[in-house]
Write a protein that holds these residues in place. Structure first.
Motif, PDB file in Angstrom:
ATOM      1  N   GLY A  46       0.842  -1.189   0.000  1.00 46.92           N
ATOM      2  CA  GLY A  46       0.000   0.000   0.000  1.00 46.92           C
ATOM      3  C   GLY A  46       0.878   1.239   0.000  1.00 46.92           C
ATOM      4  O   GLY A  46       2.081   1.158   0.273  1.00 46.92           O
ATOM      5  N   MET A  61      -3.226   0.345  -3.354  1.00 51.82           N
ATOM      6  CA  MET A  61      -3.059  -0.905  -2.580  1.00 51.82           C
ATOM      7  C   MET A  61      -3.035  -2.073  -3.546  1.00 51.82           C
ATOM      8  O   MET A  61      -3.719  -2.058  -4.571  1.00 51.82           O
ATOM      9  N   GLU A 137      -3.652   2.700   5.498  1.00 49.07           N
ATOM     10  CA  GLU A 137      -3.505   3.758   4.476  1.00 49.07           C
ATOM     11  C   GLU A 137      -4.445   4.937   4.751  1.00 49.07           C
ATOM     12  O   GLU A 137      -4.056   6.096   4.575  1.00 49.07           O
TER      13      GLU A 137
END
Ligand code: K1U
Ligand code: ZN
Length: 184
Positions: A46, A61, A137
């Motif tokens: 990611g 990702m 993320e």
């Protein structure tokens, strides 16, 4: 396509909240493409735009494993729309905190909403590593690192080691992509 340097913790740009994407432009497509190339090259599963110094809510990702076909995802303005009550620990790493890993406990499953580069809206349930990575993320977009989920002693220990790593790299001429070649 180009590789972009990844910022290392501590850096104020990793602590700032990123701004929503409001339009899909050529610059944004180039950013997403560069981020995917940078993520695969690292290698990582990611990458969030603030990690390459761009304060926008963009995440890439790909947590496909082993024999699974690659599944590169570009998520614009992603948000966790639902999270399971069940929580699971998982060992996390971060390309902005290389060589440090720690167990973080997060919701085991999440539903994430985002927009893709064609302007299509998505909502998808993630589990396993996909769920961990999506939450990691999205944290980056809010200026949060995985070490912010740890106790203060572990966090400070990692931060001090990273400060030393950055000092050593600056002194020794270690560039983002490795050692500088001596001139001929
Ligand atoms: O955001 C990042 O810094 C990327 C990070 C994502 C992540 C890893 C582990 C748990 C949660 C989120 C990484 O990709 S670190 C590198 C890594 O974990 C990895 C690298 C190659 C193969 C498999 C994993
Ligand atoms: Zn990270």
């Amino acid at each position: 396509m180009a590789l972009r340097p990844i910022l290392l913790h501590p850096d104020p740009r990793l602590k700032a909240a990123a701004k929503p994407v409001t339009a899909v432009t050529d610059d944004l497509r180039r950013l997403a493409s560069d981020m995917l190339e940078t993520m695969y090259d690292a290698p990582g599963i990611g990458l969030a735009a603030p990690q390459v110094g761009v304060p926008l809510r963009v995440v890439v990702m790909d947590c496909a494993k082993g024999e699974d076909p690659p599944r590169p995802l570009v998520l614009l303005n992603p948000r966790v729309a639902w999270a399971s009550e069940e929580r699971k620990p998982c060992e996390e790493g971060c390309l902005s905190i290389p060589e440090h890993y720690a167990e973080v406990t997060r919701p085991a499953e999440v539903e994430v909403e985002w927009t893709d580069l064609d302007g299509q809206a998505h909502r998808e349930r993630f589990d396993g590593l996909w769920a961990v990575c999506a939450q990691h993320e999205i944290d980056h977009l809010d200026g949060r690192l995985f070490i912010d989920h740890l106790g203060p002693i572990k966090r400070q220990m990692i931060t001090r080691k990273m400060e030393k790593l950055k000092r050593d790299r600056a002194r020794e001429g270690f560039g983002q992509r490795g050692w500088h070649e001596a001139p001929l």
